[in-house]
Scaffold this motif. Structure first.
Motif, PDB file in Angstrom:
ATOM      1  N   ARG A   1      51.639  58.272  63.016  1.00 12.48           N
ATOM      2  CA  ARG A   1      52.333  57.497  63.193  1.00 12.48           C
ATOM      3  C   ARG A   1      52.401  56.294  62.301  1.00 12.48           C
ATOM      4  O   ARG A   1      50.966  55.998  62.046  1.00 12.48           O
ATOM      5  CB  ARG A   1      52.192  56.748  64.646  1.00 12.48           C
ATOM      6  CG  ARG A   1      52.246  57.392  65.375  1.00 12.48           C
ATOM      7  CD  ARG A   1      52.620  57.084  67.152  1.00 12.48           C
ATOM      8  NE  ARG A   1      51.109  55.440  67.016  1.00 12.48           N
ATOM      9  CZ  ARG A   1      51.981  54.591  67.870  1.00 12.48           C
ATOM     10  NH1 ARG A   1      52.889  54.245  68.705  1.00 12.48           N
ATOM     11  NH2 ARG A   1      50.449  53.750  67.838  1.00 12.48           N
TER      12      ARG A   1
ATOM     13  N   ALA B   1      54.865  48.925  68.391  1.00 10.06           N
ATOM     14  CA  ALA B   1      55.485  49.916  67.767  1.00 10.06           C
ATOM     15  C   ALA B   1      55.948  51.733  68.788  1.00 10.06           C
ATOM     16  O   ALA B   1      56.156  52.074  68.615  1.00 10.06           O
ATOM     17  CB  ALA B   1      54.667  50.519  66.348  1.00 10.06           C
TER      18      ALA B   1
ATOM     19  N   CYS C   1      52.142  48.092  65.353  1.00 10.59           N
ATOM     20  CA  CYS C   1      51.179  49.315  65.038  1.00 10.59           C
ATOM     21  C   CYS C   1      49.828  49.278  65.583  1.00 10.59           C
ATOM     22  O   CYS C   1      49.029  49.054  64.233  1.00 10.59           O
ATOM     23  CB  CYS C   1      51.452  49.843  64.370  1.00 10.59           C
ATOM     24  SG  CYS C   1      51.006  51.705  64.187  1.00 10.59           S
TER      25      CYS C   1
ATOM     26  N   GLY D   1      57.921  55.466  58.772  1.00  8.67           N
ATOM     27  CA  GLY D   1      58.949  54.984  60.151  1.00  8.67           C
ATOM     28  C   GLY D   1      60.004  53.999  59.225  1.00  8.67           C
ATOM     29  O   GLY D   1      58.786  53.125  59.214  1.00  8.67           O
ATOM     30  N   ASP D   2      60.707  53.197  59.554  1.00 11.02           N
ATOM     31  CA  ASP D   2      61.003  51.882  59.289  1.00 11.02           C
ATOM     32  C   ASP D   2      62.296  51.832  60.752  1.00 11.02           C
ATOM     33  O   ASP D   2      62.541  52.283  61.278  1.00 11.02           O
ATOM     34  CB  ASP D   2      62.448  52.055  57.909  1.00 11.02           C
ATOM     35  CG  ASP D   2      63.029  52.747  57.709  1.00 11.02           C
ATOM     36  OD1 ASP D   2      64.262  53.688  59.156  1.00 11.02           O
ATOM     37  OD2 ASP D   2      64.046  52.830  56.584  1.00 11.02           O
ATOM     38  N   GLU D   3      62.672  50.445  60.075  1.00  6.52           N
ATOM     39  CA  GLU D   3      62.994  50.182  61.557  1.00  6.52           C
ATOM     40  C   GLU D   3      64.975  50.697  61.277  1.00  6.52           C
ATOM     41  O   GLU D   3      65.915  50.350  62.809  1.00  6.52           O
ATOM     42  CB  GLU D   3      64.101  48.206  60.710  1.00  6.52           C
ATOM     43  CG  GLU D   3      62.523  47.531  60.996  1.00  6.52           C
ATOM     44  CD  GLU D   3      62.298  47.524  60.413  1.00  6.52           C
ATOM     45  OE1 GLU D   3      60.496  47.075  59.456  1.00  6.52           O
ATOM     46  OE2 GLU D   3      61.816  48.071  58.757  1.00  6.52           O
TER      47      GLU D   3
ATOM     48  N   CYS E   1      56.540  49.058  55.950  1.00  8.25           N
ATOM     49  CA  CYS E   1      57.071  47.241  56.229  1.00  8.25           C
ATOM     50  C   CYS E   1      57.835  46.575  54.726  1.00  8.25           C
ATOM     51  O   CYS E   1      57.718  45.213  54.689  1.00  8.25           O
ATOM     52  CB  CYS E   1      55.303  47.116  55.821  1.00  8.25           C
ATOM     53  SG  CYS E   1      55.146  47.134  57.513  1.00  8.25           S
TER      54      CYS E   1
ATOM     55  N   PHE F   1      58.733  46.275  61.329  1.00  8.40           N
ATOM     56  CA  PHE F   1      57.658  46.962  62.008  1.00  8.40           C
ATOM     57  C   PHE F   1      56.303  46.235  61.378  1.00  8.40           C
ATOM     58  O   PHE F   1      56.380  45.585  59.785  1.00  8.40           O
ATOM     59  CB  PHE F   1      56.793  48.142  61.568  1.00  8.40           C
ATOM     60  CG  PHE F   1      57.882  48.864  62.530  1.00  8.40           C
ATOM     61  CD1 PHE F   1      58.018  48.961  63.389  1.00  8.40           C
ATOM     62  CD2 PHE F   1      59.379  49.619  61.815  1.00  8.40           C
ATOM     63  CE1 PHE F   1      58.173  50.517  64.110  1.00  8.40           C
ATOM     64  CE2 PHE F   1      60.147  50.345  62.805  1.00  8.40           C
ATOM     65  CZ  PHE F   1      59.476  50.682  64.019  1.00  8.40           C
TER      66      PHE F   1
ATOM     67  N   PHE G   1      54.314  53.707  59.349  1.00  4.31           N
ATOM     68  CA  PHE G   1      55.685  52.300  59.137  1.00  4.31           C
ATOM     69  C   PHE G   1      55.726  52.013  57.880  1.00  4.31           C
ATOM     70  O   PHE G   1      54.422  52.023  57.242  1.00  4.31           O
ATOM     71  CB  PHE G   1      56.109  51.352  60.225  1.00  4.31           C
ATOM     72  CG  PHE G   1      55.389  51.864  61.843  1.00  4.31           C
ATOM     73  CD1 PHE G   1      56.922  52.582  62.164  1.00  4.31           C
ATOM     74  CD2 PHE G   1      53.968  52.657  62.384  1.00  4.31           C
ATOM     75  CE1 PHE G   1      56.332  53.884  63.632  1.00  4.31           C
ATOM     76  CE2 PHE G   1      54.190  53.237  63.880  1.00  4.31           C
ATOM     77  CZ  PHE G   1      55.473  53.565  64.382  1.00  4.31           C
TER      78      PHE G   1
END
Length: 590
Positions: free
Chosen positions: A329, A139, A194, A152-154, A333, A260, A331
């Protein structure tokens, strides 16, 4: 290769896979997971000349698989394309776990292993007719080191500036592998875990333990509220296997993509650190430091080291953990859950417990109470009375301590640096306070929607208990002083008398010549010395003990050098303890 072919003939469902970097932290976990499935012939490829099993692996599934021919070892340097081809030829899938134990200051080595290594792996897979290549990324490849990432995503792009050179090179390697998808029949994808942790971790947990042993783990970098995702190592291995199966059957939604991977259970970063450290018997962090200040200190140390021509610390690693500890941070998934069918098989709490158990060899002596550092007051806390004064001077609440410090600095300036007499300064201060209180009292109850709270009469009252305690303390100090003066007045201890006279004369010189400097230094000392002593108590106590032993040694040496008559005269004045409970008495000359 012949063993692989024979096993494949005996069981047509058995397929061959290669784990490049199979002796690293992630690689070992993936190898064990593949062997547990029972449908893979696993080739372990790594840079060591031969496979050296750890004592814990002597009776493991890996050792049994090697003895039965279900696993084999290949020495591979990813900088050598021919060695890679020899290891991957005839396999159906390659899991590429690149080297994580690289030194960032050696750029050429990092580039050759990470980026050139990825190019060599891609070309070797094409030449060896490998159908699937799965890259273990991170990540970190979309993290710039300063901006928070929340859910956060791809769709996030690579940053224009990376946190460190390793993240930059890893992002390049990931891009190369993803762009190589569907060329010469090779399908690729990448997994981005991550904050990976677990048994066998060579980075995060050992680093935290080293900080705890050095005393630096007491500090929280930032405000301590930043959220982070973590991923247990077995879940990362499970994600690679899910990606391989999805890449084999659902090509269009997986091939050429990155996913992720987390435990789907974000938590405060410093709560995670506290769980790990407390589980191993160490003190949890409790002192907050501004991240910007910590980074500036590290940069200053780095420049000093570079100026004098040596490197003692891995500065990029230090900066990485500063950013890790101060930025959020987390993410999303959803893509991994939808397209490769990933979901964690080990919960976060279970993973933390398993990790703590695996690092029992790094644990502090377990006779140590896990909460003793929090429940048992420090020496500095005891010296300050373990009350409000200790809370302020030891910076338990940074905002409160800073407020008190600024207020005292302003008072110091008002009384000593403005050029007025003490009485004039006090009169002006009382006049200023009167105007402020009067002005506050006539303010309307509501100003532009802001409610003005009225000061109650209790704000200016003092409880009887506080007054009694203050008077008792004054009486206690007065009686102690009188007891000491009486002992001096008896005239039996001339050494104590000389000490008192010297102390009073020295105090008189300070107050008459350097009173402003003395008070200013005392103010700074009060807000720094006790705090520093609490952080480095063992080191300071050890230094003090060393100095005392040195003084004793010097005294003994002096005694041996002096004539016998002078030595016996000095030795005759040894302090002896008064068994009746009074102060120490001193023997006169024999």
């Amino acid at each position: 290769m012949e063993v692989d072919d024979r096993l494949a003939e005996l069981n047509p469902k058995t397929r061959t896979c290669v784990v490049l970097g199979g002796r690293g932290f992630l690689g070992r976990s993936l190898v064990l997971k593949l062997l547990e499935l029972g449908k893979w012939i696993v080739r372990i490829a790594d840079s060591a000349q031969s496979l050296q099993l750890d004592p814990s692996e002597s009776d493991s599934s890996l050792s049994h698989a090697i003895s039965k021919g279900r696993a084999s070892y290949h020495c591979v340097d990813v900088r050598n394309r021919s060695l890679i081809l020899k290891a991957v030829e005839g396999s159906s899938v390659v899991f590429y776990m690149d080297d994580a134990d690289l030194r960032a200051h050696d750029f050429y080595l990092c580039y050759m292993i990470i980026v050139q290594g990825a190019k060599n792996v891609i070309n070797a897979c094409r030449d060896g007719k490998v159908r699937r290549l799965i890259y273990s990324s991170s990540a970190d490849v979309i993290f710039n080191g300063s901006c928070d990432i929340n859910n956060g995503d791809e769709s996030l792009r690579y940053p224009g500036k990376f946190e460190n050179i390793l993240s930059d090179l890893k992002a390049q390697a990931e891009a190369l592998i993803l762009h190589a998808n569907d060329i010469d029949g090779l399908l690729t994808c990448a997994i981005r875990p991550c904050n990976v942790f677990g048994p066998g971790d060579t980075h995060l947990v050992p680093y935290l333990v080293n900080l705890a042993k050095s005393g630096w783990a007491k500090f929280i970098i930032g405000n301590g509220e930043n959220m982070s995702d973590f991923t247990y190592v077995e879940n990362v291995s499970h994600a690679h296997i899910c990606a391989e199966e999805a890449l084999d059957f659902r090509t269009s939604s997986v091939a050429g993509k990155a996913f992720f991977i987390t435990n789907l259970d974000p938590m405060k970063f410093w709560d995670f650190v506290s769980h790990i450290l407390e589980g191993l018997g160490y003190q949890r962090p409790f002192i907050k430091l501004p991240a910007r200040m910590v980074l500036d200190v590290f940069m200053f140390i780095k420049r000093m080291h570079e100026k004098f021509g040596f490197i003692r610390y891995n500065h990029s690693l230090l900066v990485h953990y500063v950013h890790l500890g101060s930025c959020s941070r987390t993410f999303n998934c959803n893509a991994a859950q939808k397209h490769i069918g990933y979901s964690p098989i080990v919960s976060l709490q279970e993973g933390i417990a398993l990790t703590i158990g695996s690092f029992s060899h790094l644990a502090k002596d377990m006779s140590f109470s896990r909460c003793s550092d929090l429940d048992e007051p420090s020496k500095a806390d005891k010296l300050l009375g373990s009350g409000k004064v200790a809370e302020v001077l030891l910076w338990r609440d940074e905002r409160k301590s800073f407020t008190y410090f600024i207020a005292l600095v302003l008072l110091f300036y008002w009384f000593f640096l403005c050029g007025r007499t003490f009485v004039t300064s006090a009169a002006y201060l009382l006049l200023l306070l009167s105007f402020i209180l009067y002005g506050y009292g006539i303010l309307p109850p509501n100003i532009y929607g802001f409610t003005v709270k009225r000061l109650s009469s209790s704000c200016f009252e003092t409880s009887e208990m506080v007054v009694k305690d203050s008077i008792q303390n004054i009486v206690h100090f007065w009686n102690g002083g009188m007891y000491f003066i009486r002992s001096v007045a008896h005239g039996q201890d001339w050494k104590v008398f000389l000490k008192v006279v010297a102390s009073i004369y020295f105090l008189k010189l300070i107050l008459s010549q350097f009173v402003t400097t003395f008070i200013g230094m005392a103010l700074v000392f009060a807000f720094t010395a006790f705090f520093v002593y609490e952080q480095y108590e063992p080191e300071i106590d050890g230094l003090a003990k060393h100095l005392i032993n040195s003084i004793k040694g010097s005294a003994e040496l002096l005694t041996r050098i002096l004539p016998p008559s002078a030595a016996s005269f000095l030795c005759s004045y040894e302090p002896s303890i008064n068994r009746t409970g009074g102060p120490p008495t001193v023997k006169g000359p024999k």
